[in-house]
Design a protein around this motif. Structure first.
Motif, PDB file in Angstrom:
ATOM      1  N   THR A  93       0.829  -1.209   0.000  1.00  0.00           N
ATOM      2  CA  THR A  93       0.000   0.000   0.000  1.00  0.00           C
ATOM      3  C   THR A  93       0.866   1.262   0.000  1.00  0.00           C
ATOM      4  O   THR A  93       0.359   2.362   0.187  1.00  0.00           O
ATOM      5  CB  THR A  93      -0.914   0.018   1.246  1.00  0.00           C
ATOM      6  N   ASP A  94       2.155   1.105  -0.193  1.00  0.00           N
ATOM      7  CA  ASP A  94       3.057   2.260  -0.130  1.00  0.00           C
ATOM      8  C   ASP A  94       3.090   2.959  -1.487  1.00  0.00           C
ATOM      9  O   ASP A  94       3.350   2.309  -2.509  1.00  0.00           O
ATOM     10  CB  ASP A  94       4.457   1.785   0.268  1.00  0.00           C
ATOM     11  N   PRO A  95       2.838   4.269  -1.493  1.00  0.00           N
ATOM     12  CA  PRO A  95       2.777   4.972  -2.791  1.00  0.00           C
ATOM     13  C   PRO A  95       4.117   5.032  -3.529  1.00  0.00           C
ATOM     14  O   PRO A  95       4.154   5.341  -4.716  1.00  0.00           O
ATOM     15  CB  PRO A  95       2.303   6.381  -2.409  1.00  0.00           C
ATOM     16  N   ARG A  96       5.220   4.735  -2.850  1.00  0.00           N
ATOM     17  CA  ARG A  96       6.533   4.775  -3.515  1.00  0.00           C
ATOM     18  C   ARG A  96       6.835   3.480  -4.262  1.00  0.00           C
ATOM     19  O   ARG A  96       7.831   3.384  -4.985  1.00  0.00           O
ATOM     20  CB  ARG A  96       7.632   5.035  -2.465  1.00  0.00           C
ATOM     21  N   ILE A  97       5.966   2.485  -4.070  1.00  0.00           N
ATOM     22  CA  ILE A  97       6.211   1.146  -4.626  1.00  0.00           C
ATOM     23  C   ILE A  97       5.255   0.889  -5.788  1.00  0.00           C
ATOM     24  O   ILE A  97       4.033   1.006  -5.641  1.00  0.00           O
ATOM     25  CB  ILE A  97       5.984   0.069  -3.542  1.00  0.00           C
ATOM     26  N   ALA A  98       5.821   0.521  -6.934  1.00  0.00           N
ATOM     27  CA  ALA A  98       4.994   0.257  -8.107  1.00  0.00           C
ATOM     28  C   ALA A  98       4.409  -1.155  -8.061  1.00  0.00           C
ATOM     29  O   ALA A  98       3.275  -1.389  -8.497  1.00  0.00           O
ATOM     30  CB  ALA A  98       5.824   0.425  -9.379  1.00  0.00           C
TER      31      ALA A  98
END
Ligand SMILES: *Cc1c(COP(=O)(O)O)cnc(C)c1O
Length: 400
Positions: free
Chosen positions: A283-288
């Motif tokens: 759920t981390d926005p930095r992870i695609a």
């Protein structure tokens, strides 16, 4: 009472601490002995000649005392026995490294004129390279699992898969693939799952390969490889090992047996932490994209939106290093390191994106790992300074 400790089936956790050690109490020992001998005295040359003949024709383990350390070592044999029990195979044959083990398998098949290998990408970078470069005369056809049956030729000696695969953690259905192989032996590289999570021999694989350097050793201080298989194939592997010399050092055998004792505990604990990190990364926005196999385990791969090199440069608790399966957490960039030797186009088509990072989760506390990972993911591009985070420590000069 009809309980017989030697025949009652035991759970994996029990085998992990007892297999390969059954004779110790009778020897008046508790810890396994470490035999570093390279040679052994024998006054009966006629008997030795007969034993050497027997080994040369059958490849069976020698009865009685060892002859020479390239043939046989009792400490290494304990590790082999224990690993075979954990994988549920008749035998296991240990080598100096995972690559030495794979090489011996390929040579054993090539010695029968079966030089062609069918393989599914991705594989560990150097396994891919060994097959693809034809260094030892093998020829490879790369395919996906569905194409295996069609890729098999009369001279196909082996089908090779890795599941979960290094570094994308892609999985193949071992049972389905084994079915497609027909009578051609299927090799499954089980380095990532370990017998704790998956026992490929029970699903139709004839050959199970490990880089023992990883989870089996488990502490980042021993290099080894091992092949778990039926006794018939083990005999050929022992003959190849004797002739080509890729033996496991007995101290490594000692450390690997010791490592097996804690394998189930280490793998389960690290897997629990890995699953929690996966939950947070997902759920981390930095992870695609996060890759985590259904079988579970302590390996996590993820693709970042930012520059993966900056993440690697910024970790402080996690060690930026190749290899995996140790008690501490390691992270690396496959496109630069573990899979660098694979041609760029082949690497990308196998799903190894340039933005992929591979992390081997260790036994640290999950909150400490997350704190380090999350600060590294927010790291500004290398070269810009950041408050609160020191630069990478200067490498210390190597002692005199
Ligand atoms: C590391 C690795 C190998 C090679 O093992 P070495 O012990 O480094 O020779 C083979 N397969 C997999 C999946 C690996 O991770």
């Amino acid at each position: 009472m009809d309980y017989d400790a030697s025949t009652t089936p035991r759970a994996l956790a029990t085998e992990a601490v007892h297999a390969g050690r059954e004779d110790l109490a009778g020897l008046g020992l508790h810890a396994p002995p470490l035999d570093l001998s390279t040679t052994y005295p024998s006054y009966d040359t006629r008997a030795e000649a007969a034993r050497i003949d027997d080994f040369a024709t059958t490849g069976a383990r020698l009865d009685g005392p060892p002859v020479y350390a390239r043939l046989d070592n009792p400490t290494t044999a304990r590790f082999e026995d224990a690993l075979a029990r954990l994988e549920g195979t008749e035998s296991a044959v240990a080598f100096a490294s995972g690559m030495a083990a794979l090489t011996a398998v390929l040579l054993a098949r090539a010695s029968l004129g079966l030089r062609h290998v069918v393989a599914v990408r991705p594989l560990y970078g150097c396994s891919d390279h060994l097959l693809n470069a034809g260094l030892i005369g093998t020829e490879v056809t790369w395919t996906d699992p569905a194409g295996i049956a069609d890729a098999i030729r009369p001279d196909t000696g082996l089908v090779m898969v890795e599941t979960p695969a290094n570094p994308t953690l892609a999985e193949v259905d071992i049972r389905a693939v084994a079915h497609s192989c027909g009578s051609v032996p299927l090799l499954v590289d089980n380095t990532f799952a370990t017998p704790v999570l998956q026992r490929p021999a029970g699903q139709g694989a004839r050959i199970v390969l490990h880089s023992a350097t990883k989870y089996l050793g488990g502490h980042g201080d021993v290099m080894g490889g091992v092949v778990a298989c039926d006794e018939e194939f083990a005999r050929t592997l022992r003959q190849v090992r004797f002739a080509t010399g890729g033996v496991l050092h007995p101290f490594a055998g000692y450390l690997l047996l010791r490592g097996l004792a804690t394998l189930p505990v280490r793998v389960r604990a690290a897997s629990t932490t890995a699953a929690e990190l996966v939950r947070r990364l997902a759920t981390d926005p930095r992870i695609a994209r996060v890759h985590y196999p259904r079988v579970g385990g302590a390996m996590v791969s993820f693709e970042v939106y930012g520059d993966p090199h900056d993440v690697i440069a910024a970790v402080r608790l996690i060690t930026p290093a190749v290899s995996l399966g140790s008690v501490d957490t390691l992270i690396q960039h496959p496109a630069s390191i573990s899979h660098r030797i694979v041609d760029e186009g082949d690497r990308r088509s196998a799903g190894v994106s340039d933005r992929l990072l591979r992390m081997s989760v260790g036994l640290e506390d999950v909150e400490d790992l997350w704190r380090d990972l999350t600060q590294a993911l927010s790291a500004p591009p290398a070269g810009t300074s950041r408050a609160g985070v020191g630069s990478a420590p200067e490498p210390r000069p190597v002692g005199r």
